[in-house]
Design a protein around this motif. Sequence first.
Motif, PDB file in Angstrom:
ATOM      1  N   ILE A   1      41.832  41.762  28.867  1.00  0.00           N
ATOM      2  CA  ILE A   1      41.250  41.226  27.628  1.00  0.00           C
ATOM      3  C   ILE A   1      41.900  39.871  27.293  1.00  0.00           C
ATOM      4  N   ILE A   2      43.234  39.826  27.386  1.00  0.00           N
ATOM      5  CA  ILE A   2      43.945  38.579  27.075  1.00  0.00           C
ATOM      6  C   ILE A   2      43.512  37.468  28.026  1.00  0.00           C
ATOM      7  N   ALA A   3      43.437  37.786  29.329  1.00  0.00           N
ATOM      8  CA  ALA A   3      43.050  36.774  30.319  1.00  0.00           C
ATOM      9  C   ALA A   3      41.634  36.270  30.059  1.00  0.00           C
ATOM     10  N   THR A   4      40.729  37.195  29.723  1.00  0.00           N
ATOM     11  CA  THR A   4      39.338  36.792  29.466  1.00  0.00           C
ATOM     12  C   THR A   4      39.274  35.757  28.346  1.00  0.00           C
ATOM     13  N   PHE A   5      39.918  36.078  27.217  1.00  0.00           N
ATOM     14  CA  PHE A   5      39.784  35.193  26.054  1.00  0.00           C
ATOM     15  C   PHE A   5      40.565  33.892  26.222  1.00  0.00           C
ATOM     16  N   THR A   6      41.749  33.961  26.844  1.00  0.00           N
ATOM     17  CA  THR A   6      42.526  32.725  26.984  1.00  0.00           C
ATOM     18  C   THR A   6      41.879  31.787  28.000  1.00  0.00           C
ATOM     19  N   LEU A   7      41.345  32.327  29.102  1.00  0.00           N
ATOM     20  CA  LEU A   7      40.664  31.471  30.084  1.00  0.00           C
ATOM     21  C   LEU A   7      39.380  30.903  29.493  1.00  0.00           C
ATOM     22  N   ALA A   8      38.689  31.685  28.673  1.00  0.00           N
ATOM     23  CA  ALA A   8      37.452  31.202  28.051  1.00  0.00           C
ATOM     24  C   ALA A   8      37.751  30.106  27.036  1.00  0.00           C
ATOM     25  N   ARG A   9      38.927  30.164  26.403  1.00  0.00           N
ATOM     26  CA  ARG A   9      39.300  29.194  25.383  1.00  0.00           C
ATOM     27  C   ARG A   9      39.872  27.928  26.029  1.00  0.00           C
ATOM     28  N   GLY A  10      40.907  28.091  26.804  1.00  0.00           N
ATOM     29  CA  GLY A  10      41.364  27.008  27.665  1.00  0.00           C
ATOM     30  C   GLY A  10      42.162  25.898  27.013  1.00  0.00           C
ATOM     31  N   ASP A  11      42.616  26.049  25.760  1.00  0.00           N
ATOM     32  CA  ASP A  11      43.487  25.004  25.208  1.00  0.00           C
ATOM     33  C   ASP A  11      44.924  25.221  25.713  1.00  0.00           C
ATOM     34  N   THR A  12      45.828  24.343  25.264  1.00  0.00           N
ATOM     35  CA  THR A  12      47.184  24.359  25.826  1.00  0.00           C
ATOM     36  C   THR A  12      47.874  25.704  25.626  1.00  0.00           C
ATOM     37  N   ALA A  13      47.796  26.224  24.405  1.00  0.00           N
ATOM     38  CA  ALA A  13      48.452  27.504  24.124  1.00  0.00           C
ATOM     39  C   ALA A  13      47.809  28.617  24.953  1.00  0.00           C
ATOM     40  N   SER A  14      46.467  28.578  25.044  1.00  0.00           N
ATOM     41  CA  SER A  14      45.746  29.605  25.820  1.00  0.00           C
ATOM     42  C   SER A  14      46.166  29.579  27.281  1.00  0.00           C
ATOM     43  N   ARG A  15      46.297  28.348  27.829  1.00  0.00           N
ATOM     44  CA  ARG A  15      46.699  28.226  29.237  1.00  0.00           C
ATOM     45  C   ARG A  15      48.057  28.869  29.458  1.00  0.00           C
ATOM     46  N   ARG A  16      48.964  28.637  28.486  1.00  0.00           N
ATOM     47  CA  ARG A  16      50.318  29.179  28.611  1.00  0.00           C
ATOM     48  C   ARG A  16      50.277  30.714  28.593  1.00  0.00           C
ATOM     49  N   ILE A  17      49.536  31.262  27.619  1.00  0.00           N
ATOM     50  CA  ILE A  17      49.426  32.729  27.513  1.00  0.00           C
ATOM     51  C   ILE A  17      48.753  33.296  28.759  1.00  0.00           C
ATOM     52  N   ALA A  18      47.704  32.592  29.224  1.00  0.00           N
ATOM     53  CA  ALA A  18      46.984  33.060  30.417  1.00  0.00           C
ATOM     54  C   ALA A  18      47.917  33.098  31.623  1.00  0.00           C
ATOM     55  N   THR A  19      48.732  32.048  31.784  1.00  0.00           N
ATOM     56  CA  THR A  19      49.633  31.993  32.936  1.00  0.00           C
ATOM     57  C   THR A  19      50.613  33.162  32.916  1.00  0.00           C
ATOM     58  N   VAL A  20      51.182  33.438  31.746  1.00  0.00           N
ATOM     59  CA  VAL A  20      52.146  34.543  31.631  1.00  0.00           C
ATOM     60  C   VAL A  20      51.448  35.883  31.885  1.00  0.00           C
ATOM     61  N   SER A  21      50.299  36.104  31.218  1.00  0.00           N
ATOM     62  CA  SER A  21      49.669  37.434  31.330  1.00  0.00           C
ATOM     63  C   SER A  21      49.110  37.658  32.729  1.00  0.00           C
ATOM     64  N   ILE A  22      48.582  36.600  33.355  1.00  0.00           N
ATOM     65  CA  ILE A  22      48.040  36.787  34.705  1.00  0.00           C
ATOM     66  C   ILE A  22      49.177  36.975  35.718  1.00  0.00           C
ATOM     67  N   SER A  23      50.338  36.350  35.472  1.00  0.00           N
ATOM     68  CA  SER A  23      51.494  36.591  36.341  1.00  0.00           C
ATOM     69  C   SER A  23      51.923  38.055  36.238  1.00  0.00           C
ATOM     70  N   ILE A  24      51.961  38.568  34.999  1.00  0.00           N
ATOM     71  CA  ILE A  24      52.307  39.996  34.803  1.00  0.00           C
ATOM     72  C   ILE A  24      51.281  40.872  35.518  1.00  0.00           C
ATOM     73  N   GLU A  25      50.012  40.459  35.422  1.00  0.00           N
ATOM     74  CA  GLU A  25      48.930  41.203  36.074  1.00  0.00           C
ATOM     75  C   GLU A  25      49.147  41.269  37.592  1.00  0.00           C
ATOM     76  N   LEU A  26      49.521  40.118  38.172  1.00  0.00           N
ATOM     77  CA  LEU A  26      49.740  40.066  39.628  1.00  0.00           C
ATOM     78  C   LEU A  26      50.889  40.992  40.025  1.00  0.00           C
ATOM     79  N   ILE A  27      52.006  40.898  39.280  1.00  0.00           N
ATOM     80  CA  ILE A  27      53.150  41.763  39.568  1.00  0.00           C
ATOM     81  C   ILE A  27      52.737  43.232  39.407  1.00  0.00           C
ATOM     82  N   GLY A  28      51.988  43.502  38.337  1.00  0.00           N
ATOM     83  CA  GLY A  28      51.544  44.874  38.054  1.00  0.00           C
ATOM     84  C   GLY A  28      50.720  45.453  39.180  1.00  0.00           C
TER      85      GLY A  28
END
Lengths: 121, 147
Positions: B65-92
């Motif tokens: 859910i977080i990745a969907t909304f942050t990638l769809a939004r795409g501003d600086t803060a969203s990119r940062r959150i997306a990078t962290v959450s998708i990294s966690i996703e990859l590790i997971g």
Amino acid sequence: MTGLFANLIIGVAVALAVWAAVLAAANKRITRSLLIGAAVLEVMLLAYLIGGVVQMIGTDRTFAKFEFLAYLVGLLIIPPLGIAWAWDEKSRSGVAVVAVVFLVVPIMVMRVQQVWAGVGA
Amino acid sequence: MPEIDDAEDAANERATNRGFGRILVALYAIMAIGATTRSLFAIATKFDQAPLAYSLSAFAALVYIIATFTLARGDTASRRIATVSISIELIGVLVVGLLSLIDPAAFQKASVWSWFGLEYLLLPLALPILGLWWLRHTRPVEDSAAI
């Protein structure tokens, strides 16, 4: 919830997905005829939902009824949502999104059939 | 006005929600809807059968859910959150995928990330790789100069 109509929906959705993928490969955008095809599929999905609810009320078997309804409602909502998301994309990715969304429909119809048959999630 | 179009195209090339990003967000949205509904049903009806797998699925759903909304939004803060959450996703997905191979008994009831997401056509394995690549591919110019 198995049978001819469900298979027909799967066939139409796959055909539309292939069509959209061909458009994407040809670097085209969403066409009017693709939208008409999507509208036809949507009417079929509405009929599937209504038929599903009628059959659900008419049976006293136990199966995952909420899950069953969620899939049927999801089937109705997801294609228009996907097309809306794809709509203002200028590149070929727009129609590629539509292809992906149409491919989700057969998967969800098969899940509806599994839930109806009482196969565990 | 061609200049404006060029500027718009250049801006679109850096947007996480344009071009390939449209498809990526759609795939994330599908996983978000699928994982959320399935894990909610599982937790509501049979949580005690496999608390670990179903909790993991719910966590995966949240990440999607977080990745969907942050990638769809795409501003600086969203990119940062997306990078962290998708990294966690990859590790997971890597850790859970590996654990499900080593100790299948613990994952008899499938979580979204079991067997690297085989039940979801390996999409759970592909998405974080594509997501991180896409974030890197679309990073703003000043970032790429700094790296």
